[in-house]
Design an enzyme around this catalytic site. Structure first.
Site, PDB file in Angstrom:
ATOM      1  N   LEU A 131      25.947 -31.513 -23.799  1.00 47.69           N
ATOM      2  CA  LEU A 131      25.005 -30.669 -22.951  1.00 47.69           C
ATOM      3  C   LEU A 131      24.529 -31.449 -22.020  1.00 47.69           C
ATOM      4  O   LEU A 131      24.652 -31.021 -20.695  1.00 47.69           O
ATOM      5  CB  LEU A 131      24.114 -29.994 -23.940  1.00 47.69           C
ATOM      6  CG  LEU A 131      22.977 -28.956 -23.278  1.00 47.69           C
ATOM      7  CD1 LEU A 131      23.601 -27.649 -22.629  1.00 47.69           C
ATOM      8  CD2 LEU A 131      21.811 -28.808 -24.277  1.00 47.69           C
ATOM      9  N   GLU A 133      23.475 -34.291 -19.158  1.00 50.44           N
ATOM     10  CA  GLU A 133      24.152 -34.848 -18.222  1.00 50.44           C
ATOM     11  C   GLU A 133      23.223 -35.763 -17.383  1.00 50.44           C
ATOM     12  O   GLU A 133      21.913 -35.855 -17.733  1.00 50.44           O
ATOM     13  CB  GLU A 133      24.808 -33.822 -17.072  1.00 50.44           C
ATOM     14  CG  GLU A 133      25.782 -33.037 -17.569  1.00 50.44           C
ATOM     15  CD  GLU A 133      26.173 -32.028 -16.644  1.00 50.44           C
ATOM     16  OE1 GLU A 133      25.587 -32.009 -15.241  1.00 50.44           O
ATOM     17  OE2 GLU A 133      27.031 -31.130 -17.032  1.00 50.44           O
ATOM     18  N   ALA A 136      20.529 -33.878 -15.859  1.00 50.64           N
ATOM     19  CA  ALA A 136      20.314 -32.550 -16.589  1.00 50.64           C
ATOM     20  C   ALA A 136      20.157 -32.924 -18.000  1.00 50.64           C
ATOM     21  O   ALA A 136      21.109 -32.984 -18.593  1.00 50.64           O
ATOM     22  CB  ALA A 136      21.380 -31.593 -16.265  1.00 50.64           C
ATOM     23  N   ILE A 163      26.539 -38.759 -25.323  1.00 53.69           N
ATOM     24  CA  ILE A 163      26.988 -37.892 -26.436  1.00 53.69           C
ATOM     25  C   ILE A 163      27.135 -38.828 -27.596  1.00 53.69           C
ATOM     26  O   ILE A 163      27.934 -39.797 -27.765  1.00 53.69           O
ATOM     27  CB  ILE A 163      28.294 -37.399 -25.841  1.00 53.69           C
ATOM     28  CG1 ILE A 163      28.070 -36.517 -24.384  1.00 53.69           C
ATOM     29  CG2 ILE A 163      28.925 -36.308 -26.509  1.00 53.69           C
ATOM     30  CD1 ILE A 163      26.975 -35.489 -24.439  1.00 53.69           C
ATOM     31  N   THR A 164      26.632 -38.283 -28.853  1.00 50.69           N
ATOM     32  CA  THR A 164      26.531 -38.965 -29.847  1.00 50.69           C
ATOM     33  C   THR A 164      28.035 -38.875 -30.508  1.00 50.69           C
ATOM     34  O   THR A 164      28.612 -37.734 -30.376  1.00 50.69           O
ATOM     35  CB  THR A 164      25.599 -38.376 -30.722  1.00 50.69           C
ATOM     36  OG1 THR A 164      24.298 -38.490 -30.380  1.00 50.69           O
ATOM     37  CG2 THR A 164      25.707 -39.100 -32.340  1.00 50.69           C
ATOM     38  N   ARG A 274       3.646 -58.326 -52.923  1.00 50.28           N
ATOM     39  CA  ARG A 274       2.877 -59.237 -52.058  1.00 50.28           C
ATOM     40  C   ARG A 274       1.428 -59.423 -52.418  1.00 50.28           C
ATOM     41  O   ARG A 274       0.751 -58.695 -52.644  1.00 50.28           O
ATOM     42  CB  ARG A 274       3.018 -58.682 -50.543  1.00 50.28           C
ATOM     43  CG  ARG A 274       2.171 -59.443 -49.608  1.00 50.28           C
ATOM     44  CD  ARG A 274       2.998 -60.833 -49.434  1.00 50.28           C
ATOM     45  NE  ARG A 274       2.298 -61.715 -48.319  1.00 50.28           N
ATOM     46  CZ  ARG A 274       2.394 -62.707 -48.169  1.00 50.28           C
ATOM     47  NH1 ARG A 274       3.580 -63.419 -48.728  1.00 50.28           N
ATOM     48  NH2 ARG A 274       2.015 -63.490 -46.866  1.00 50.28           N
ATOM     49  N   GLY A 346       3.064 -56.544 -42.621  1.00 51.73           N
ATOM     50  CA  GLY A 346       2.622 -57.654 -41.880  1.00 51.73           C
ATOM     51  C   GLY A 346       3.725 -58.383 -41.206  1.00 51.73           C
ATOM     52  O   GLY A 346       4.330 -57.754 -40.421  1.00 51.73           O
ATOM     53  N   GLU A 370      17.675 -33.722 -28.994  1.00 55.93           N
ATOM     54  CA  GLU A 370      17.818 -32.242 -29.167  1.00 55.93           C
ATOM     55  C   GLU A 370      16.595 -31.824 -28.644  1.00 55.93           C
ATOM     56  O   GLU A 370      15.840 -30.497 -29.297  1.00 55.93           O
ATOM     57  CB  GLU A 370      18.066 -31.930 -30.739  1.00 55.93           C
ATOM     58  CG  GLU A 370      19.179 -32.370 -31.307  1.00 55.93           C
ATOM     59  CD  GLU A 370      19.990 -31.563 -32.364  1.00 55.93           C
ATOM     60  OE1 GLU A 370      19.367 -30.489 -32.721  1.00 55.93           O
ATOM     61  OE2 GLU A 370      20.877 -32.256 -32.725  1.00 55.93           O
ATOM     62  N   THR A 372      12.958 -33.145 -26.183  1.00 62.82           N
ATOM     63  CA  THR A 372      11.846 -34.091 -26.337  1.00 62.82           C
ATOM     64  C   THR A 372      10.712 -33.428 -27.084  1.00 62.82           C
ATOM     65  O   THR A 372      10.953 -32.220 -27.088  1.00 62.82           O
ATOM     66  CB  THR A 372      11.504 -34.683 -24.959  1.00 62.82           C
ATOM     67  OG1 THR A 372      10.721 -33.764 -24.310  1.00 62.82           O
ATOM     68  CG2 THR A 372      12.447 -35.720 -24.383  1.00 62.82           C
TER      69      THR A 372
END
Ligand SMILES: Cc1cc2nc3c(=O)[nH]c(=O)nc-3n(C[C@H](O)[C@H](O)[C@H](O)COP(=O)(O)OP(=O)(O)OC[C@H]3O[C@@H](n4cnc5c(N)ncnc54)[C@H](O)[C@@H]3O)c2cc1C
Length: 389
Positions: A131, A133, A136, A163-164, A274, A346, A370, A372
């Site tokens: 989708l 660009e 865009a 693009i994943t 710890r 830490g 997908e 923001t």
């Protein structure tokens, strides 16, 4: 008082609890061990893919009629959550397979579905979603990639960005302008194959997190595809893109839950081990309050996400609102929890010798893609003001 005989009023069905156990076992044994390496080398986690594929968790949402596992939206969310708990980059295998194929499932012809879904179900191919660009992003309607009808073919030209799984996936849902004057009603969706002449990919982006998940540009240079590769009617592509995101924002919420759970689990174990001032740091109330807040926020996010998943499964009228709310809330919470996990460890938390710094970097993307979280809030406000929320 009403008694529900033999059934719990409000808990995951047994089947879903079993799915969680099964995915966790696979991920503990075969996904988690490769997470640091995939991050360090920015390499696609092939070993995770192979393990997920062997257990049928690589694209669990594909319906049984196409050879898939037929997992419902809640089960799919649980799979993604559990994979993300071990390795966020690997969780984009089932998540993006759902994202890429959802337009087909929602609006594709019987022939397209029969051709392209079985290879994904078998694990022979992955499916990406194109989708965005360069110019865009949030304003996706301003896309400039064009598809021009030429006889019984469409010719596609343009650049898709971010693009994943680009390059790894064999198939791509590409959104392109077919009627330039018509804005959102002038966009159509198509299936493009990696093997189509004129398709090529940019160099992998050098990212803050989810480094094992390749993100590339996709170049479409006079790509000529049969006209019947259009998904739905011409001009319906943008609506299909948005309907897809209603469903798949739930999976990003699930990814955020998993990343946060991984960080909380690690922080809990560390806090018990710890020692400072002669006792475990888990004995200090300052640490306990932090852990309590982490657990509380995570569970609230999980409840919202699972409710949204149920709405996705039923395609409820308020899914748009719930998908946005779950994605936004769970990703904000994941960022807080992973940051606090680093704090619990830490100085050690700030190093690559421990996994929580990776989880903190990985969590960040869930607030961005997908849509923001600013865009999610726009979506939610619109739905509330319309009276659908
Ligand atoms: C690792 C990664 C993987 C991705 N995978 C995919 C994929 O597989 N397929 C795909 O299509 N896309 C993918 N994306 C793209 C992603 O969805 C976009 O990055 C996202 O939608 C934001 O677009 P943008 O980056 O252009 O930011 P912009 O739209 O330029 O936004 C910049 C800032 O302005 C804010 N903003 C914009 N408009 C408004 C507004 N109206 N009101 C308030 N604030 C606003 C945004 O919230 C943001 O903070 C991926 C991105 C990344 C980083």
């Amino acid at each position: 008082m009403t008694a529900v005989q033999g059934e719990s009023l409000y808990q995951l069905p047994e089947e879903h609890q079993e799915i969680r156990q099964a995915v966790r076992a696979v991920c503990d044994a075969k996904v988690a061990p490769h997470a640091a390496e995939a991050d360090e080398n920015s390499q696609f986690p092939q070993a995770s893919y192979d393990a997920l594929r062997a257990a049928d968790f690589h694209a669990p949402h594909v319906p049984e009629e196409y050879g898939g596992a037929g997992a419902d939206a809640l089960a799919t969310a649980i799979v993604i959550e559990e994979v993300a708990r071990a390795c966020a980059a690997s969780s984009l295998i089932p998540a993006v397979n759902k994202l890429g194929t959802m337009p087909l499932l929602l609006a594709g012809s019987a022939d397209l579905k029969a051709k392209y879904l079985p290879p994904v179900a078998r694990g022979d191919a992955m499916f990406s979603y194109c989708l965005s660009e360069p110019e865009a992003g949030s304003d996706a309607v301003s896309m400039t990639t064009k598809a021009t009808l030429d006889g019984d073919h469409y010719v596609l030209n343009g650049v898709k960005r971010w693009i994943t799984n680009a390059g790894e996936s064999a198939y791509y849902t590409v959104f392109a302008v077919t009627d330039p004057g018509a804005r959102s009603r002038g966009i159509s969706a198509f299936v493009v194959e990696r093997a189509d002449e004129g398709v090529s990919f940019g160099a992998p982006e050098r990212k803050l997190g989810i480094k094992g998940s390749p993100t590339r540009e996709v170049y479409l240079d006079n790509v000529r595809i049969p006209a019947d590769r259009i998904i739905g009617e011409p001009g319906t592509g943008f609506a299909t893109a948005m309907r897809t995101l209603d469903h798949t924002r739930v999976t990003i919420a699930a990814q955020a839950l998993g990343i946060a759970q991984g960080a909380l689990d690690y922080a809990l174990g560390y806090a018990k081990e710890r020692q400072q001032f002669g006792k475990a740091i888990a004995d200090f109330q300052g640490i306990q309050f932090m852990l309590a807040d982490m657990g509380m926020k995570l569970e609230a996010a999980r409840q919202l996400t699972y409710a949204a998943a149920a709405k996705s499964e039923r395609s409820d009228a308020d899914l748009t609102y719930f998908g946005a709310a779950a994605k936004c809330f769970a990703s904000d919470v994941a960022m807080e929890i992973t940051t606090d996990a680093v704090q619990v460890l830490g100085g050690y938390g700030y190093t690559k010798d421990y996994p929580v710094e990776r989880m903190m970097r990985d969590a960040k993307i869930t607030q961005i893609y997908e849509g923001t979280n600013q865009v999610q809030r726009i979506v939610m406000a619109r739905q509330l003001l319309k009276g659908l929320g």
